[in-house]
Design a protein around this motif. Sequence first.
Motif, PDB file in Angstrom:
ATOM      1  N   ALA A 325       0.835  -1.200   0.000  1.00 50.89           N
ATOM      2  CA  ALA A 325       0.000   0.000   0.000  1.00 50.89           C
ATOM      3  C   ALA A 325       0.872   1.253   0.000  1.00 50.89           C
ATOM      4  CB  ALA A 325      -0.930  -0.012   1.212  1.00 50.89           C
ATOM      5  N   GLY A 326       1.896   1.257   0.850  1.00 52.97           N
ATOM      6  CA  GLY A 326       2.792   2.409   0.908  1.00 52.97           C
ATOM      7  C   GLY A 326       3.543   2.614  -0.397  1.00 52.97           C
ATOM      8  N   ALA A 327       3.981   1.516  -1.038  1.00 56.00           N
ATOM      9  CA  ALA A 327       4.724   1.620  -2.289  1.00 56.00           C
ATOM     10  C   ALA A 327       3.852   2.198  -3.399  1.00 56.00           C
ATOM     11  CB  ALA A 327       5.243   0.240  -2.698  1.00 56.00           C
ATOM     12  N   LEU A 328       2.604   1.752  -3.452  1.00 57.24           N
ATOM     13  CA  LEU A 328       1.687   2.250  -4.483  1.00 57.24           C
ATOM     14  C   LEU A 328       1.457   3.751  -4.314  1.00 57.24           C
ATOM     15  CD1 LEU A 328      -0.275   1.654  -6.825  1.00 57.24           C
ATOM     16  CD2 LEU A 328      -2.038   1.208  -5.094  1.00 57.24           C
ATOM     17  N   VAL A 329       1.145   4.160  -3.099  1.00 59.24           N
ATOM     18  CA  VAL A 329       0.864   5.573  -2.837  1.00 59.24           C
ATOM     19  C   VAL A 329       2.096   6.436  -3.120  1.00 59.24           C
ATOM     20  CG1 VAL A 329       0.316   7.253  -1.036  1.00 59.24           C
ATOM     21  CG2 VAL A 329      -0.962   5.105  -1.174  1.00 59.24           C
ATOM     22  N   MET A 330       3.262   6.005  -2.621  1.00 57.37           N
ATOM     23  CA  MET A 330       4.444   6.846  -2.739  1.00 57.37           C
ATOM     24  C   MET A 330       5.008   6.883  -4.158  1.00 57.37           C
ATOM     25  SD  MET A 330       4.572   8.286   0.056  1.00 57.37           S
ATOM     26  CE  MET A 330       5.962   9.289  -0.493  1.00 57.37           C
ATOM     27  N   THR A 331       4.717   5.867  -4.962  1.00 55.96           N
ATOM     28  CA  THR A 331       5.128   5.922  -6.363  1.00 55.96           C
ATOM     29  C   THR A 331       4.338   7.004  -7.093  1.00 55.96           C
ATOM     30  OG1 THR A 331       5.833   3.607  -6.452  1.00 55.96           O
ATOM     31  CG2 THR A 331       5.233   4.647  -8.545  1.00 55.96           C
ATOM     32  N   TRP A 332       3.038   7.061  -6.820  1.00 50.71           N
ATOM     33  CA  TRP A 332       2.205   8.099  -7.437  1.00 50.71           C
ATOM     34  C   TRP A 332       2.551   9.484  -6.894  1.00 50.71           C
ATOM     35  CZ3 TRP A 332      -1.354   8.268 -11.350  1.00 50.71           C
ATOM     36  CH2 TRP A 332      -1.612   7.049 -11.989  1.00 50.71           C
ATOM     37  N   VAL A 333       2.880   9.561  -5.616  1.00 52.45           N
ATOM     38  CA  VAL A 333       3.263  10.858  -5.047  1.00 52.45           C
ATOM     39  C   VAL A 333       4.580  11.340  -5.649  1.00 52.45           C
ATOM     40  CG1 VAL A 333       4.016  12.021  -2.930  1.00 52.45           C
ATOM     41  CG2 VAL A 333       2.011  10.530  -2.880  1.00 52.45           C
ATOM     42  N   LEU A 334       5.551  10.425  -5.777  1.00 50.14           N
ATOM     43  CA  LEU A 334       6.867  10.819  -6.280  1.00 50.14           C
ATOM     44  C   LEU A 334       6.824  11.271  -7.737  1.00 50.14           C
ATOM     45  CD1 LEU A 334       9.926  11.077  -6.100  1.00 50.14           C
ATOM     46  CD2 LEU A 334      10.106   8.610  -6.514  1.00 50.14           C
ATOM     47  N   PHE A 335       6.184  10.474  -8.576  1.00 50.50           N
ATOM     48  CA  PHE A 335       6.234  10.751 -10.009  1.00 50.50           C
ATOM     49  C   PHE A 335       5.019  11.519 -10.544  1.00 50.50           C
ATOM     50  CE2 PHE A 335       8.982   7.014  -9.443  1.00 50.50           C
ATOM     51  CZ  PHE A 335      10.139   7.467 -10.061  1.00 50.50           C
ATOM     52  N   GLY A 336       4.028  11.705  -9.702  1.00 46.82           N
ATOM     53  CA  GLY A 336       2.822  12.378 -10.174  1.00 46.82           C
ATOM     54  C   GLY A 336       2.743  13.844  -9.807  1.00 46.82           C
ATOM     55  N   ILE A 337       3.753  14.353  -9.109  1.00 50.36           N
ATOM     56  CA  ILE A 337       3.749  15.747  -8.650  1.00 50.36           C
ATOM     57  C   ILE A 337       4.968  16.467  -9.224  1.00 50.36           C
ATOM     58  CG2 ILE A 337       3.905  17.256  -6.631  1.00 50.36           C
ATOM     59  CD1 ILE A 337       2.512  15.104  -5.003  1.00 50.36           C
ATOM     60  N   HIS A 338       4.789  17.722  -9.607  1.00 52.07           N
ATOM     61  CA  HIS A 338       5.907  18.551 -10.050  1.00 52.07           C
ATOM     62  C   HIS A 338       6.567  19.182  -8.818  1.00 52.07           C
ATOM     63  CE1 HIS A 338       8.355  21.316 -12.353  1.00 52.07           C
ATOM     64  NE2 HIS A 338       7.881  22.326 -11.631  1.00 52.07           N
ATOM     65  N   TYR A 339       7.877  19.005  -8.689  1.00 54.06           N
ATOM     66  CA  TYR A 339       8.598  19.492  -7.509  1.00 54.06           C
ATOM     67  C   TYR A 339       9.445  20.716  -7.844  1.00 54.06           C
ATOM     68  CZ  TYR A 339       7.270  15.115  -5.285  1.00 54.06           C
ATOM     69  OH  TYR A 339       6.548  14.070  -4.759  1.00 54.06           O
ATOM     70  N   SER A 340       9.191  21.774  -7.095  1.00 61.41           N
ATOM     71  CA  SER A 340      10.026  22.973  -7.207  1.00 61.41           C
ATOM     72  C   SER A 340      10.994  23.054  -6.034  1.00 61.41           C
ATOM     73  CB  SER A 340       9.146  24.226  -7.243  1.00 61.41           C
ATOM     74  OG  SER A 340       8.321  24.295  -6.069  1.00 61.41           O
ATOM     75  N   SER A 341      10.703  22.264  -4.994  1.00 59.14           N
ATOM     76  CA  SER A 341      11.569  22.235  -3.809  1.00 59.14           C
ATOM     77  C   SER A 341      12.386  20.943  -3.803  1.00 59.14           C
ATOM     78  CB  SER A 341      10.720  22.303  -2.537  1.00 59.14           C
ATOM     79  OG  SER A 341      11.497  21.991  -1.390  1.00 59.14           O
ATOM     80  N   ILE A 342      13.694  21.074  -3.839  1.00 57.08           N
ATOM     81  CA  ILE A 342      14.566  19.902  -3.815  1.00 57.08           C
ATOM     82  C   ILE A 342      14.490  19.210  -2.455  1.00 57.08           C
ATOM     83  CG2 ILE A 342      16.983  19.163  -3.873  1.00 57.08           C
ATOM     84  CD1 ILE A 342      17.451  21.206  -6.046  1.00 57.08           C
ATOM     85  N   GLY A 343      14.292  19.995  -1.399  1.00 56.19           N
ATOM     86  CA  GLY A 343      14.171  19.411  -0.068  1.00 56.19           C
ATOM     87  C   GLY A 343      12.960  18.504   0.033  1.00 56.19           C
ATOM     88  N   LEU A 344      11.829  18.948  -0.511  1.00 58.12           N
ATOM     89  CA  LEU A 344      10.619  18.131  -0.497  1.00 58.12           C
ATOM     90  C   LEU A 344      10.805  16.884  -1.351  1.00 58.12           C
ATOM     91  CD1 LEU A 344       7.677  17.687   0.286  1.00 58.12           C
ATOM     92  CD2 LEU A 344       7.013  19.107  -1.691  1.00 58.12           C
ATOM     93  N   LEU A 345      11.436  17.036  -2.513  1.00 61.65           N
ATOM     94  CA  LEU A 345      11.696  15.888  -3.376  1.00 61.65           C
ATOM     95  C   LEU A 345      12.556  14.857  -2.653  1.00 61.65           C
ATOM     96  CD1 LEU A 345      11.709  14.416  -6.114  1.00 61.65           C
ATOM     97  CD2 LEU A 345      13.728  15.778  -6.723  1.00 61.65           C
ATOM     98  N   THR A 346      13.575  15.322  -1.947  1.00 56.04           N
ATOM     99  CA  THR A 346      14.461  14.408  -1.221  1.00 56.04           C
ATOM    100  C   THR A 346      13.691  13.630  -0.172  1.00 56.04           C
ATOM    101  OG1 THR A 346      16.317  15.940  -1.546  1.00 56.04           O
ATOM    102  CG2 THR A 346      16.558  14.257   0.166  1.00 56.04           C
ATOM    103  N   PHE A 347      12.808  14.295   0.543  1.00 54.38           N
ATOM    104  CA  PHE A 347      12.006  13.626   1.567  1.00 54.38           C
ATOM    105  C   PHE A 347      11.091  12.577   0.944  1.00 54.38           C
ATOM    106  CE2 PHE A 347       7.943  13.398   3.882  1.00 54.38           C
ATOM    107  CZ  PHE A 347       8.395  12.887   5.093  1.00 54.38           C
ATOM    108  N   VAL A 348      10.424  12.938  -0.137  1.00 56.50           N
ATOM    109  CA  VAL A 348       9.500  12.008  -0.795  1.00 56.50           C
ATOM    110  C   VAL A 348      10.265  10.809  -1.360  1.00 56.50           C
ATOM    111  CG1 VAL A 348       7.905  11.722  -2.741  1.00 56.50           C
ATOM    112  CG2 VAL A 348       7.794  13.773  -1.311  1.00 56.50           C
ATOM    113  N   VAL A 349      11.441  11.046  -1.924  1.00 54.31           N
ATOM    114  CA  VAL A 349      12.273   9.959  -2.443  1.00 54.31           C
ATOM    115  C   VAL A 349      12.653   8.985  -1.326  1.00 54.31           C
ATOM    116  CG1 VAL A 349      14.575   9.433  -3.331  1.00 54.31           C
ATOM    117  CG2 VAL A 349      13.172  11.140  -4.470  1.00 54.31           C
ATOM    118  N   ALA A 350      12.992   9.535  -0.147  1.00 51.58           N
ATOM    119  CA  ALA A 350      13.366   8.691   0.988  1.00 51.58           C
ATOM    120  C   ALA A 350      12.191   7.829   1.440  1.00 51.58           C
ATOM    121  CB  ALA A 350      13.867   9.560   2.139  1.00 51.58           C
TER     122      ALA A 350
END
Length: 440
Positions: A325-350
């Motif tokens: 469940a977590g993998a499904l949600v976080m895959t869509w969150v990671l690749f489905g959102i445009h990131y302007s903040s590198i800090g936020l991207l790093t957190f989501v990637v982790a």
Amino acid sequence: MSTQAAVRTGAQPAAKTRRANFASAWLGWMLDGFETYAIVLVGSLVVADLVGKGASPIYFGTILAVQLIAWAIGGLASGVLIDYFGRRKVLMVSILTYAIATGLAALSPNFAIFLVLRIIAGLGMGAEWGPGSALVAETWADRSRGRGIALLQCAFGVGFLVATGVFWLLGPTDPGTWRWLLAIGALPALVVLFVRRRVGESPLWEDADARRRAAATRAAQGETLDEHERALTVFTLRRLFNEPVSRSRMLKLLACSTASLVGWWAVSTWVPQYAGAVVKAAGAAPTTTTLIVVAYNAGGVLGWLAWGVLADTIGRRWALWSYFAGALVMTWVLFGIHYSSIGLLTFVVAVNGFFTLGQMGWMATYPGELFPTSLRGSAITVVFNVSRVFAAAGALLAGAIVGGLGGIATAALVIGSIYVLGLVFSLLAGPETKGKPLPE
């Protein structure tokens, strides 16, 4: 039925031997992770050097695909070999094979030779996981086996971290970095010396092997065998799919492992390039991409460790369902959102790494608890490796989608949806095994 017996007859090895067994399996798997992620990190450099700059993403996908297929073949072969010849011998041969082939790949003069050597390395890398996992599972306490196996499996993520660190030190933009990184991959050969001197064989396997040999001898002499003895004389892979309960469990576990491996190989392996594009658009230093990749791998290590705790607390099945469940949600969150903040991207990637990479520990824990010692090696390697064929296809498909539609995010979102398959089958694969002895 033979797969349902749960009587443990093998004596546990001495504590010193158990520690040596764990250390050897951990080092082998960590170095396996190092070499696996080294290819992910330097794949584009390899293609640029051996094929040419601006080469199609299909070449990178091909590298991943051939390695996955070789890994699957090596893994399946090792499963049968460790059931018939023991965990220790196969562990030594597998480590030596992938270490030498990886070292030689660093000298590749062209792409064809590089692929051949990666196939050989893949055979050895695939063959290493089974004996190490079985050796640790069969010598660990029942009540904490989930945590023990998780500690072992997180070595793969540690290998990712080490590869990322070495890659950063060598220079991510240096064209010759890939050769040096693969040359370091020859070092695992030294682990074989430790295995040969310190590692002991699994007493559970020795007991099962003695019973198998005795049954085979009695059958050859024309004596009448009971149901369990007859089962021991059947070739492991045939027996695995002939017995109704074993076959049902295996097919459901394969559905889960396909979700895990296709989801990771065909989606998360694109994280470095995806993050690199965001970093470039933001005008940040190129080394920032390396730090984001470190965050992904660090999240994966934490995910592995958390898997062990959850599996020993809420049980194997619900822990696995939660990770899908977590993998499904976080895959869509990671690749489905445009990131302007590198800090936020790093957190989501982790967090993505926590679920997509961290969930891999289940394949060394749950399947081995559903099958007896005489079948365990074949069973866990079938679960872990047959699905790699589908993962190889996924890697090629991802490369085609990226090349055809021009977007990594599109490929990730399409193929990442396979985690739904894991959600469906994780609670259906078999009974709960938390805290129970290994079936014998």
